[in-house]
Design an enzyme around this catalytic site. Structure first.
Site, PDB file in Angstrom:
ATOM      1  N   TYR A 105     -11.863  -8.844   4.686  1.00 25.59           N
ATOM      2  CA  TYR A 105     -10.646  -8.725   3.875  1.00 25.59           C
ATOM      3  C   TYR A 105     -10.275 -10.113   3.383  1.00 25.59           C
ATOM      4  O   TYR A 105     -10.174 -11.050   4.186  1.00 25.59           O
ATOM      5  CB  TYR A 105      -9.487  -8.122   4.673  1.00 25.59           C
ATOM      6  N   ASP A 107     -12.575 -18.171   5.197  1.00 26.38           N
ATOM      7  CA  ASP A 107     -11.212 -17.691   4.988  1.00 26.38           C
ATOM      8  C   ASP A 107     -10.541 -17.593   6.358  1.00 26.38           C
ATOM      9  O   ASP A 107     -10.780 -16.651   7.101  1.00 26.38           O
ATOM     10  CB  ASP A 107     -11.262 -16.324   4.280  1.00 26.38           C
ATOM     11  N   TYR A 157       0.822  -1.212   0.000  1.00 29.27           N
ATOM     12  CA  TYR A 157       0.000   0.000   0.000  1.00 29.27           C
ATOM     13  C   TYR A 157       0.855   1.260   0.000  1.00 29.27           C
ATOM     14  O   TYR A 157       0.512   2.252   0.631  1.00 29.27           O
ATOM     15  CB  TYR A 157      -0.987  -0.026   1.183  1.00 29.27           C
ATOM     16  N   LYS A 175      -0.826 -17.496   5.872  1.00 27.30           N
ATOM     17  CA  LYS A 175      -0.103 -16.771   6.915  1.00 27.30           C
ATOM     18  C   LYS A 175       0.731 -17.661   7.862  1.00 27.30           C
ATOM     19  O   LYS A 175       1.870 -17.930   7.559  1.00 27.30           O
ATOM     20  CB  LYS A 175      -1.066 -15.853   7.652  1.00 27.30           C
TER      21      LYS A 175
HETATM   22  C1  LIG Z   1      -3.739 -11.823   4.604  1.00 24.72           C
HETATM   23  C2  LIG Z   1      -5.056 -12.342   4.236  1.00 24.72           C
HETATM   24  C3  LIG Z   1      -5.342 -12.730   2.918  1.00 24.72           C
HETATM   25  C4  LIG Z   1      -4.351 -12.590   1.789  1.00 24.72           C
HETATM   26  O1  LIG Z   1      -3.204 -13.375   1.977  1.00 24.72           O
HETATM   27  P1  LIG Z   1      -1.853 -12.977   1.185  1.00 24.72           P
HETATM   28  O2  LIG Z   1      -0.906 -14.081   1.554  1.00 24.72           O
HETATM   29  O3  LIG Z   1      -1.435 -11.639   1.720  1.00 24.72           O
HETATM   30  O4  LIG Z   1      -2.176 -12.944  -0.250  1.00 24.72           O
HETATM   31  C5  LIG Z   1      -6.603 -13.227   2.650  1.00 24.72           C
HETATM   32  N1  LIG Z   1      -7.525 -13.349   3.621  1.00 24.72           N
HETATM   33  C6  LIG Z   1      -7.279 -13.009   4.899  1.00 24.72           C
HETATM   34  C7  LIG Z   1      -8.340 -13.189   5.943  1.00 24.72           C
HETATM   35  C8  LIG Z   1      -6.048 -12.466   5.257  1.00 24.72           C
HETATM   36  O5  LIG Z   1      -5.816 -12.097   6.514  1.00 24.72           O
END
Ligand SMILES: *Cc1c(COP(=O)(O)O)cnc(C)c1O
Length: 426
Positions: free
Chosen positions: A146, A247, A18, A276
């Site tokens: 997100y 997610d 960003y 992550k």
């Molecule tokens: C960080 C994140 C993503 C994206 O993952 P990247 O490895 O940065 O592409 C997607 N969903 C959630 C909930 C996240 O915290």
């Protein structure tokens, strides 16, 4: 090159997340990291309250993870995953199926969280196409989410936070319901449950899937909600023939106090995204898991394969470190650590409620958040927390931490003090 020369080149050439170009905000130059500490080029050491964005749950230079990486590098760093396979990836897939909620059976190894969300969405859209319901290709989500920065994930990020106005006409227009009522302990609100039910029922013919972050909405606003909403989504999607994607890229691997946030609700989604902390923060790897039913649906189609194959799919180094990280979690010690950090944050952040500019303080698992009544002044916040010997990266009106699970009580209180000081001054 001197630190100053490196930083000058950084500002001139290197995009940061960003970030503007040329760079306006000066980055801190890190030379080493070990345990919970980042070492800077100017000799300072900072306690990392961010775990490198949810990832470094065991801290840096963990001997077990270091050893796994070196041992794997001595065998092979990478081979293509088309037509070839290997033990690290097989073991990883098997372990993920064992650890995640009952019913998830198949694993697609992706190279980043955003790509795993792309794959999860592709799985759902392709499933409906394959079973002859190609009109079901829209997604529903709640605001405040997100899901990553590539285009399809962006389309389900919060429309304001995700700057959808910039992308009108480019992003697919998904179906949004309001954000879930706040509070992990606040009993589900019937009026909101009715909103979910009406949206899913009215749009069942065009909805491929509902996608949400369970229990904690991370980068969209660090909000917590009651697991009852997830149980409702599971029931509603089942009744109306819509798939459900969780997610758990941020919440997975213990962060919220359960190994997966879905466990708070006791439900299994049709597709689950992980990332992550999957590799303990060492290397980039993510995963999309699905049920046997989703896979079988795709396989019945005209194109009976999942049409996706990243070059670095199943990377053996990432898989070997992920296996070592899951091995560290397997003894269960993480649960006591997360509970201990939760108690530490609850006690130490409580005084923030007395600050005039603080509108909320919330803690769940190893996540602590102070919300202000105004946007954080980043430069001031960064100066204040680094003066306290801590690394944090506030955003919008939020000063928050998700420290490594190995953080000691002392580390947690140092982080909390820095958060209080930033809340008072920034
Ligand atoms: C960080 C994140 C993503 C994206 O993952 P990247 O490895 O940065 O592409 C997607 N969903 C959630 C909930 C996240 O915290």
């Amino acid at each position: 090159m001197s630190p100053d020369e490196l930083l000058a080149l950084d500002a001139e050439h290197v995009w940061h997340p960003y970030g503007p170009m040329p760079g306006r905000v000066e980055s801190l130059l890190v030379t080493e990291a070990s345990g919970v500490r980042l070492k800077l080029a100017d000799g300072r050491e900072l306690v990392d309250g961010m775990s490198s964005w949810w990832a470094a749950i065991h801290g840096y230079r963990h001997p077990v993870l270091d050893a796994a990486l070196t041992a794997q590098a001595a065998k092979m760093s990478h081979v293509m995953f088309g037509g070839l396979t290997h033990e690290p990836a097989i073991t990883l897939a098997r372990t993920l199926v064992d650890l995640t909620p009952e019913g998830l059976a198949h694993v697609f190894l992706a190279d980043s969280g955003s790509v795993s969300v792309e794959v999860a969405i592709k799985m759902c859209l392709q499933y409906w196409q394959s079973v002859g319901r190609g009109a079901k290709r829209r997604l529903m989500t709640w605001r405040g989410g997100y899901h990553g920065d590539t285009f399809h994930p962006m389309s389900v990020c919060d429309p304001d936070g995700g700057m959808h106005s910039l992308w009108r006409g480019t992003l697919p227009e998904q179906l949004f319901v309001p954000e879930p009522p706040a509070g992990f302990d606040t009993e589900p609100d019937q009026a909101y449950l009715d909103v979910l039910a009406a949206a899913i029922e009215n749009h069942a013919d065009e909805l491929a899937a509902v996608i949400v972050e369970p229990v904690v909405q991370g980068a969209g606003g660090m909000r917590f909600h009651h697991p009852g909403y997830l149980r409702a989504l599971r029931e509603l999607t089942e009744v109306h023939g819509v798939l459900l994607i969780f997610d758990e890229i941020a919440t997975g691997f213990g962060r919220t106090g359960r190994l997966f946030a879905a466990e708070h609700a006791g439900v299994t989604p049709d597709v689950l995204c992980l990332g992550k902390a999957l590799t303990g923060g060492y290397l980039t790897m993510a995963a999309a898991l699905c049920t046997a039913e989703v896979a079988a649906g795709i396989s019945r189609g005209e194109v009976p394969v999942l049409a996706h194959g990243p070059t670095f799919m199943g990377n053996p180094l990432s898989a070997a470190v992920a296996n070592a990280s899951l091995g560290l979690l397997a003894n269960g010690g993480w649960a006591a650590d997360v509970a201990r950090i939760e108690r530490g944050l609850l006690a130490a952040l409580e005084p923030a409620r007395d600050l005039g500019s603080v509108v909320d303080v919330r803690v769940l698992g190893a996540i602590g958040v102070i919300q202000l009544d105004h946007p954080v002044d980043m430069a001031t916040a960064t100066r204040v927390v680094t003066e306290h010997g801590v690394w944090l990266r506030p955003f919008r009106d939020l000063i928050y931490t998700m420290p490594p699970y190995i953080s000691t009580d002392e580390d947690v209180s140092v982080i909390a003090e820095a958060m209080l000081a930033a809340a008072a001054k920034a």
